[in-house]
Scaffold this motif. Structure first.
Motif, PDB file in Angstrom:
ATOM      1  N   THR A  85      47.454  31.740  46.029  1.00 27.64           N
ATOM      2  CA  THR A  85      48.287  30.937  45.126  1.00 27.64           C
ATOM      3  C   THR A  85      48.940  31.795  44.044  1.00 27.64           C
ATOM      4  O   THR A  85      49.875  31.348  43.383  1.00 27.64           O
ATOM      5  CB  THR A  85      47.440  29.838  44.465  1.00 27.64           C
ATOM      6  OG1 THR A  85      46.330  30.444  43.780  1.00 27.64           O
ATOM      7  CG2 THR A  85      46.902  28.868  45.514  1.00 27.64           C
ATOM      8  N   ASN A  86      48.473  33.017  43.861  1.00 29.11           N
ATOM      9  CA  ASN A  86      49.051  33.901  42.864  1.00 29.11           C
ATOM     10  C   ASN A  86      50.494  34.276  43.206  1.00 29.11           C
ATOM     11  O   ASN A  86      51.264  34.692  42.337  1.00 29.11           O
ATOM     12  CB  ASN A  86      48.214  35.168  42.721  1.00 29.11           C
ATOM     13  CG  ASN A  86      48.636  36.027  41.544  1.00 29.11           C
ATOM     14  OD1 ASN A  86      48.762  35.539  40.427  1.00 29.11           O
ATOM     15  ND2 ASN A  86      48.870  37.304  41.795  1.00 29.11           N
ATOM     16  N   TRP A 110      59.751  42.468  48.125  1.00 30.14           N
ATOM     17  CA  TRP A 110      59.283  41.307  47.366  1.00 30.14           C
ATOM     18  C   TRP A 110      58.899  41.761  45.966  1.00 30.14           C
ATOM     19  O   TRP A 110      58.223  42.769  45.785  1.00 30.14           O
ATOM     20  CB  TRP A 110      58.077  40.668  48.052  1.00 30.14           C
ATOM     21  CG  TRP A 110      58.410  39.949  49.318  1.00 30.14           C
ATOM     22  CD1 TRP A 110      58.147  40.361  50.592  1.00 30.14           C
ATOM     23  CD2 TRP A 110      59.072  38.691  49.437  1.00 30.14           C
ATOM     24  NE1 TRP A 110      58.609  39.440  51.497  1.00 30.14           N
ATOM     25  CE2 TRP A 110      59.175  38.408  50.824  1.00 30.14           C
ATOM     26  CE3 TRP A 110      59.598  37.781  48.530  1.00 30.14           C
ATOM     27  CZ2 TRP A 110      59.779  37.244  51.307  1.00 30.14           C
ATOM     28  CZ3 TRP A 110      60.201  36.632  48.994  1.00 30.14           C
ATOM     29  CH2 TRP A 110      60.280  36.370  50.375  1.00 30.14           C
ATOM     30  N   ARG A 111      59.315  41.008  44.981  1.00 26.55           N
ATOM     31  CA  ARG A 111      59.002  41.308  43.583  1.00 26.55           C
ATOM     32  C   ARG A 111      58.251  40.128  42.987  1.00 26.55           C
ATOM     33  O   ARG A 111      58.629  38.980  43.179  1.00 26.55           O
ATOM     34  CB  ARG A 111      60.292  41.554  42.790  1.00 26.55           C
ATOM     35  CG  ARG A 111      61.179  42.647  43.359  1.00 26.55           C
ATOM     36  CD  ARG A 111      60.585  44.024  43.159  1.00 26.55           C
ATOM     37  NE  ARG A 111      60.374  44.317  41.753  1.00 26.55           N
ATOM     38  CZ  ARG A 111      61.331  44.779  40.941  1.00 26.55           C
ATOM     39  NH1 ARG A 111      62.558  44.982  41.413  1.00 26.55           N
ATOM     40  NH2 ARG A 111      61.068  45.037  39.672  1.00 26.55           N
ATOM     41  N   ARG A 112      57.180  40.437  42.247  1.00 23.43           N
ATOM     42  CA  ARG A 112      56.395  39.393  41.590  1.00 23.43           C
ATOM     43  C   ARG A 112      56.683  39.380  40.098  1.00 23.43           C
ATOM     44  O   ARG A 112      56.845  40.427  39.476  1.00 23.43           O
ATOM     45  CB  ARG A 112      54.898  39.603  41.837  1.00 23.43           C
ATOM     46  CG  ARG A 112      54.432  39.194  43.220  1.00 23.43           C
ATOM     47  CD  ARG A 112      52.909  39.277  43.338  1.00 23.43           C
ATOM     48  NE  ARG A 112      52.442  38.775  44.628  1.00 23.43           N
ATOM     49  CZ  ARG A 112      52.337  39.514  45.721  1.00 23.43           C
ATOM     50  NH1 ARG A 112      52.670  40.789  45.681  1.00 23.43           N
ATOM     51  NH2 ARG A 112      51.908  38.983  46.856  1.00 23.43           N
ATOM     52  N   LEU A 113      56.713  38.179  39.547  1.00 24.81           N
ATOM     53  CA  LEU A 113      56.883  38.035  38.111  1.00 24.81           C
ATOM     54  C   LEU A 113      55.645  38.566  37.394  1.00 24.81           C
ATOM     55  O   LEU A 113      54.558  38.619  37.980  1.00 24.81           O
ATOM     56  CB  LEU A 113      57.095  36.562  37.746  1.00 24.81           C
ATOM     57  CG  LEU A 113      58.328  35.875  38.338  1.00 24.81           C
ATOM     58  CD1 LEU A 113      58.336  34.403  37.936  1.00 24.81           C
ATOM     59  CD2 LEU A 113      59.606  36.558  37.883  1.00 24.81           C
ATOM     60  N   PRO A 114      55.771  38.955  36.136  1.00 24.89           N
ATOM     61  CA  PRO A 114      54.607  39.406  35.374  1.00 24.89           C
ATOM     62  C   PRO A 114      53.538  38.314  35.301  1.00 24.89           C
ATOM     63  O   PRO A 114      53.816  37.125  35.482  1.00 24.89           O
ATOM     64  CB  PRO A 114      55.183  39.716  33.987  1.00 24.89           C
ATOM     65  CG  PRO A 114      56.632  39.973  34.224  1.00 24.89           C
ATOM     66  CD  PRO A 114      57.020  39.078  35.369  1.00 24.89           C
ATOM     67  N   ASN A 115      52.308  38.748  35.009  1.00 27.90           N
ATOM     68  CA  ASN A 115      51.217  37.791  34.859  1.00 27.90           C
ATOM     69  C   ASN A 115      51.555  36.756  33.803  1.00 27.90           C
ATOM     70  O   ASN A 115      52.178  37.072  32.789  1.00 27.90           O
ATOM     71  CB  ASN A 115      49.925  38.516  34.475  1.00 27.90           C
ATOM     72  CG  ASN A 115      49.396  39.374  35.595  1.00 27.90           C
ATOM     73  OD1 ASN A 115      49.663  39.120  36.770  1.00 27.90           O
ATOM     74  ND2 ASN A 115      48.660  40.411  35.246  1.00 27.90           N
ATOM     75  N   THR A 116      51.139  35.534  34.040  1.00 25.56           N
ATOM     76  CA  THR A 116      51.323  34.339  33.189  1.00 25.56           C
ATOM     77  C   THR A 116      52.724  33.758  33.288  1.00 25.56           C
ATOM     78  O   THR A 116      52.990  32.708  32.703  1.00 25.56           O
ATOM     79  CB  THR A 116      51.025  34.594  31.690  1.00 25.56           C
ATOM     80  OG1 THR A 116      52.093  35.344  31.093  1.00 25.56           O
ATOM     81  CG2 THR A 116      49.712  35.332  31.499  1.00 25.56           C
ATOM     82  N   VAL A 117      53.652  34.390  34.029  1.00 23.89           N
ATOM     83  CA  VAL A 117      55.011  33.870  34.148  1.00 23.89           C
ATOM     84  C   VAL A 117      55.208  33.229  35.517  1.00 23.89           C
ATOM     85  O   VAL A 117      54.824  33.793  36.540  1.00 23.89           O
ATOM     86  CB  VAL A 117      56.055  34.984  33.939  1.00 23.89           C
ATOM     87  CG1 VAL A 117      57.471  34.435  34.087  1.00 23.89           C
ATOM     88  CG2 VAL A 117      55.883  35.618  32.566  1.00 23.89           C
TER      89      VAL A 117
END
Length: 208
Positions: A85-86, A110-117
């Motif tokens: 789910t992350n 693939w790019r992930r948003l920063p943590n908490t965003v």
């Protein structure tokens, strides 16, 4: 015979008492309690800005790719990825439709948003469509399917595509993509809204 120089005997240096040390520790504790929330908010705002910059860069790249190479280019956001789910509503990449081979190919990692965003899947302003709203026209042929993340198939995703003219595919109103950061104590705080013009594909950023 010379006598030794006279040395004045002073008092030994004064040390802090236990009461004084406890007062200092208490003051430090109060100051920490007052400043930590501000520091956390600053960290969340920085993460949100970094995430917004990442997304706008990918959107700009997709639009320019579509116009310069004359190939429809889609920006894809993962909405469901198995038990991880992350990655949901935090992962994004660009794909282009090669007109000659009539096949989609991934052109950015693939790019992930920063943590908490996270992306907000539901929030839209009146007069705009959500990024997670399917284009009103029929799907591209061939359809954008069988996407893979970290070697595993993606269960669900949403996309918006730029045409070689620069405009958005299948949209009659501006498209809104909203990011928000989650406060450590729970709930949303700051937001970063990206609005894409349906006719030109140009991007406008709105911060509260």
């Amino acid at each position: 015979m010379r006598s030794a120089p006279f040395r004045r005997r002073g008092r030994p240096p004064r040390s802090f008492t236990l009461t004084e040390l406890l007062v200092v520790i208490a003051i430090i504790g109060v100051l920490s309690a007052l400043t930590l929330p501000s520091l956390r908010g600053l960290s969340g705002a920085n993460n949100l800005t970094a995430g917004g910059n990442l997304v706008t860069d990918l959107l700009d790249r997709a639009r320019m790719n579509a116009m310069t190479k004359e190939m429809p280019t889609a920006v894809v956001a993962v909405t469901q990825f198995g038990a991880d789910t992350n990655s949901n509503y935090r992962t994004i990449a660009c794909f282009e439709l090669n007109v000659a081979s009539n096949a989609w190919s991934q052109i950015t990692r693939w790019r992930r948003l920063p943590n908490t965003v996270l992306f907000d899947p539901a929030e839209t302003t009146a007069g705009t469509a959500s990024f997670f709203q399917t284009p009103t026209n029929s799907s591209f042929s061939p359809a954008l399917t069988s996407l893979v993340l970290d070697g595993q198939p993606i269960g669900g995703f949403s996309y918006q595509a730029f045409l070689p003219s620069g405009q958005l595919y299948g949209q009659s109103t501006p498209v809104e993509l909203r990011l928000f950061d989650i406060h450590p104590s729970g709930g949303q705080t700051n937001s970063y809204t990206i609005v894409i013009n349906q006719d030109t594909g140009r991007i406008k950023i709105e911060r509260p």
